[in-house]
Enzyme design. Structure first.
Site, PDB file in Angstrom:
ATOM      1  N   LYS A  32      -3.687  -4.950  15.058  1.00  0.00           N
ATOM      2  CA  LYS A  32      -3.094  -6.200  15.350  1.00  0.00           C
ATOM      3  C   LYS A  32      -1.628  -5.793  16.252  1.00  0.00           C
ATOM      4  O   LYS A  32      -1.308  -6.388  17.214  1.00  0.00           O
ATOM      5  CB  LYS A  32      -2.784  -7.072  14.217  1.00  0.00           C
ATOM      6  CG  LYS A  32      -4.037  -7.862  13.721  1.00  0.00           C
ATOM      7  CD  LYS A  32      -3.310  -8.857  12.606  1.00  0.00           C
ATOM      8  CE  LYS A  32      -2.428  -8.340  11.607  1.00  0.00           C
ATOM      9  NZ  LYS A  32      -3.207  -7.503  10.592  1.00  0.00           N
TER      10      LYS A  32
ATOM     11  N   ARG B 268      -3.201  -5.089  -0.378  1.00  0.00           N
ATOM     12  CA  ARG B 268      -3.093  -6.125   1.047  1.00  0.00           C
ATOM     13  C   ARG B 268      -4.455  -6.473   1.397  1.00  0.00           C
ATOM     14  O   ARG B 268      -4.824  -7.717   1.930  1.00  0.00           O
ATOM     15  CB  ARG B 268      -2.188  -5.546   1.951  1.00  0.00           C
ATOM     16  CG  ARG B 268      -0.853  -5.652   1.818  1.00  0.00           C
ATOM     17  CD  ARG B 268       0.170  -4.287   2.337  1.00  0.00           C
ATOM     18  NE  ARG B 268       0.165  -4.033   3.667  1.00  0.00           N
ATOM     19  CZ  ARG B 268       0.041  -2.910   4.009  1.00  0.00           C
ATOM     20  NH1 ARG B 268      -0.077  -1.705   3.241  1.00  0.00           N
ATOM     21  NH2 ARG B 268      -0.097  -2.637   5.476  1.00  0.00           N
TER      22      ARG B 268
ATOM     23  N   ARG C  33      -1.230   6.446   9.225  1.00  0.00           N
ATOM     24  CA  ARG C  33      -0.110   5.464  10.107  1.00  0.00           C
ATOM     25  C   ARG C  33       1.206   5.903   9.778  1.00  0.00           C
ATOM     26  O   ARG C  33       1.778   5.801   8.423  1.00  0.00           O
ATOM     27  CB  ARG C  33      -0.435   4.191   9.476  1.00  0.00           C
ATOM     28  CG  ARG C  33       0.605   3.177  10.413  1.00  0.00           C
ATOM     29  CD  ARG C  33       0.217   1.952  10.550  1.00  0.00           C
ATOM     30  NE  ARG C  33       0.353   0.971   9.280  1.00  0.00           N
ATOM     31  CZ  ARG C  33       0.102  -0.272   9.235  1.00  0.00           C
ATOM     32  NH1 ARG C  33      -0.593  -0.995  10.295  1.00  0.00           N
ATOM     33  NH2 ARG C  33       0.221  -1.045   8.062  1.00  0.00           N
TER      34      ARG C  33
ATOM     35  N   ARG D 196       5.105   3.551   6.295  1.00  0.00           N
ATOM     36  CA  ARG D 196       5.732   2.579   5.983  1.00  0.00           C
ATOM     37  C   ARG D 196       5.634   2.359   4.257  1.00  0.00           C
ATOM     38  O   ARG D 196       4.683   2.920   3.643  1.00  0.00           O
ATOM     39  CB  ARG D 196       4.740   1.325   6.489  1.00  0.00           C
ATOM     40  CG  ARG D 196       5.337   0.631   7.415  1.00  0.00           C
ATOM     41  CD  ARG D 196       4.507  -0.442   8.114  1.00  0.00           C
ATOM     42  NE  ARG D 196       4.133  -1.478   7.338  1.00  0.00           N
ATOM     43  CZ  ARG D 196       3.355  -2.443   7.787  1.00  0.00           C
ATOM     44  NH1 ARG D 196       3.014  -2.581   8.928  1.00  0.00           N
ATOM     45  NH2 ARG D 196       2.766  -3.372   6.799  1.00  0.00           N
TER      46      ARG D 196
ATOM     47  N   ARG E  92      -1.550 -16.610   7.598  1.00  0.00           N
ATOM     48  CA  ARG E  92      -2.268 -15.763   6.485  1.00  0.00           C
ATOM     49  C   ARG E  92      -3.010 -16.566   5.358  1.00  0.00           C
ATOM     50  O   ARG E  92      -3.528 -15.648   4.623  1.00  0.00           O
ATOM     51  CB  ARG E  92      -1.194 -14.821   5.902  1.00  0.00           C
ATOM     52  CG  ARG E  92      -1.221 -13.348   6.501  1.00  0.00           C
ATOM     53  CD  ARG E  92      -0.314 -12.687   5.636  1.00  0.00           C
ATOM     54  NE  ARG E  92      -0.169 -11.281   5.584  1.00  0.00           N
ATOM     55  CZ  ARG E  92       0.177 -10.281   6.545  1.00  0.00           C
ATOM     56  NH1 ARG E  92       0.450 -10.850   7.867  1.00  0.00           N
ATOM     57  NH2 ARG E  92       0.199  -9.165   6.570  1.00  0.00           N
TER      58      ARG E  92
HETATM   59  P1  ADP Z   1       0.161  -5.818   7.163  1.00  0.00           P
HETATM   60  O1  ADP Z   1      -0.743  -6.755   8.087  1.00  0.00           O
HETATM   61  O2  ADP Z   1      -0.169  -4.507   7.390  1.00  0.00           O
HETATM   62  O3  ADP Z   1       0.109  -6.143   5.648  1.00  0.00           O
HETATM   63  P2  ADP Z   1       2.574  -7.079   8.041  1.00  0.00           P
HETATM   64  O4  ADP Z   1       3.651  -6.136   8.827  1.00  0.00           O
HETATM   65  O5  ADP Z   1       1.906  -8.188   8.920  1.00  0.00           O
HETATM   66  O6  ADP Z   1       1.537  -5.891   7.738  1.00  0.00           O
HETATM   67  O7  ADP Z   1       3.370  -7.718   6.924  1.00  0.00           O
HETATM   68  C1  ADP Z   1       4.093  -6.949   6.004  1.00  0.00           C
HETATM   69  C2  ADP Z   1       4.183  -7.661   4.779  1.00  0.00           C
HETATM   70  O8  ADP Z   1       5.015  -8.872   5.057  1.00  0.00           O
HETATM   71  C3  ADP Z   1       2.968  -8.186   3.939  1.00  0.00           C
HETATM   72  O9  ADP Z   1       2.568  -7.400   3.159  1.00  0.00           O
HETATM   73  C4  ADP Z   1       3.681  -9.611   3.215  1.00  0.00           C
HETATM   74  O10 ADP Z   1       4.429  -9.194   2.033  1.00  0.00           O
HETATM   75  C5  ADP Z   1       4.713  -9.801   4.146  1.00  0.00           C
HETATM   76  N1  ADP Z   1       4.187 -11.081   5.240  1.00  0.00           N
HETATM   77  C6  ADP Z   1       3.878 -10.871   6.634  1.00  0.00           C
HETATM   78  N2  ADP Z   1       3.482 -11.863   7.223  1.00  0.00           N
HETATM   79  C7  ADP Z   1       3.402 -12.876   6.200  1.00  0.00           C
HETATM   80  C8  ADP Z   1       2.978 -14.256   5.916  1.00  0.00           C
HETATM   81  N3  ADP Z   1       2.465 -14.896   6.969  1.00  0.00           N
HETATM   82  N4  ADP Z   1       2.682 -14.846   4.461  1.00  0.00           N
HETATM   83  C9  ADP Z   1       3.133 -14.116   3.650  1.00  0.00           C
HETATM   84  N5  ADP Z   1       3.655 -12.862   3.580  1.00  0.00           N
HETATM   85  C10 ADP Z   1       3.751 -12.090   4.969  1.00  0.00           C
END
Ligand code: ADP
Length: 240
Positions: free
Chosen positions: A10, A166, A123, A155, A86
């Site tokens: 993404k 996740r 990654r 990360r 999400r």
């Molecule tokens: P990934 O898709 O690899 O989990 P992201 O960079 O999109 O990583 O998000 C990292 C973290 O940020 C998530 O695991 C969550 O803790 C938080 N987060 C991001 N977007 C949201 C969202 N829309 N709702 C709730 N938590 C979020």
């Protein structure tokens, strides 16, 4: 808006799409990581949840997104949303925020779980600009970012345990959005197996086909699959 499992690519595709369409890339993960880095009150609250792979509360996220999409660049050009919604509740809140308009399209980047697990294990990301690398495709010089010179690291939420959490949350909370947007005729599915450039071309082609169909006057409610994309397991390469 872009959907896909962790490691589906993404972030990588959103950066490219934002250059292609000249619209801002709004990533909730990036915004939260910036907040953590700057030790803002939001960052202090978010850090532990993020490191464990848990989702933050819908209200906090949607307030942050609401503020960002109200900024002049997003209002003038539109935007690509990455990492939000999400949950179905976030999707409803987003629809309220955007009313009377709606999101244009959702792209679901499809990659098998076994493959995202392999990608996530390798990654590495830049702590300054968020650019993605992997152990197989590292930056040119000593783990400093090719784009900005920032430090490139794993990360904190790419541990085995947080990845498992996740992916589990994705399956239970986020994947239902695929049907949610499909039922609204707002979904385009794209095969995410392949090099970043190959996947980008597929996404753009699917979006263009969909736009052409809309311009052709077909009903937004009518559903027809985009032209099928041959699976291309051989053009692997680094992604996400
Ligand atoms: P990934 O898709 O690899 O989990 P992201 O960079 O999109 O990583 O998000 C990292 C973290 O940020 C998530 O695991 C969550 O803790 C938080 N987060 C991001 N977007 C949201 C969202 N829309 N709702 C709730 N938590 C979020």
């Amino acid at each position: 808006m872009v959907l896909g499992k962790q490691g589906a690519g993404k972030g990588t595709q959103c950066v490219r799409l934002s250059h292609h369409f000249v619209v801002p890339h709004i990533s909730t993960g990036e915004m939260l990581r910036a907040a953590v880095k700057s030790r803002s009150p939001l960052g202090l609250k978010a850090r532990e949840m993020m490191d464990r792979g848990e989702l933050l509360g819908d209200d906090i996220i949607m307030e942050m997104v609401g503020q960002r999409i109200a900024e002049p660049d997003a209002r003038a050009r539109g935007f690509i949303l990455d990492g939000c919604p999400r949950t179905t509740h976030q999707a409803e809140m987003l629809a309220d925020l955007l009313a009377p308009i709606d999101i244009d399209l959702t792209v679901d980047i499809e990659v098998p779980t076994a493959q995202v697990l392999r990608r996530l294990a390798g990654r590495r990301v830049c702590t300054d600009c968020g650019a993605n690398y992997s152990v197989d495709a590292p930056p040119k010089v000593n783990w400093t970012c090719d784009m900005c010179g920032g430090e490139v690291v794993q990360r904190p939420d790419d541990t085995e345990e947080a990845i498992r959490r996740r992916l589990d949350l994705y399956e239970h909370e986020t994947a239902p959005l695929i049907d949610w947007y499909d039922a609204r005729d707002q979904l385009v599915r794209v095969n995410g197996v392949g090099s970043p450039d190959v996947v980008l071309r597929r996404i753009i082609r699917s979006l263009e086909q969909r736009q052409a169909r809309r311009r052709g006057g077909s009903s937004r409610r009518r559903r027809r699959p985009e032209s099928p994309e041959p699976a291309s397991p051989t053009d692997g390469g680094p992604s996400n």
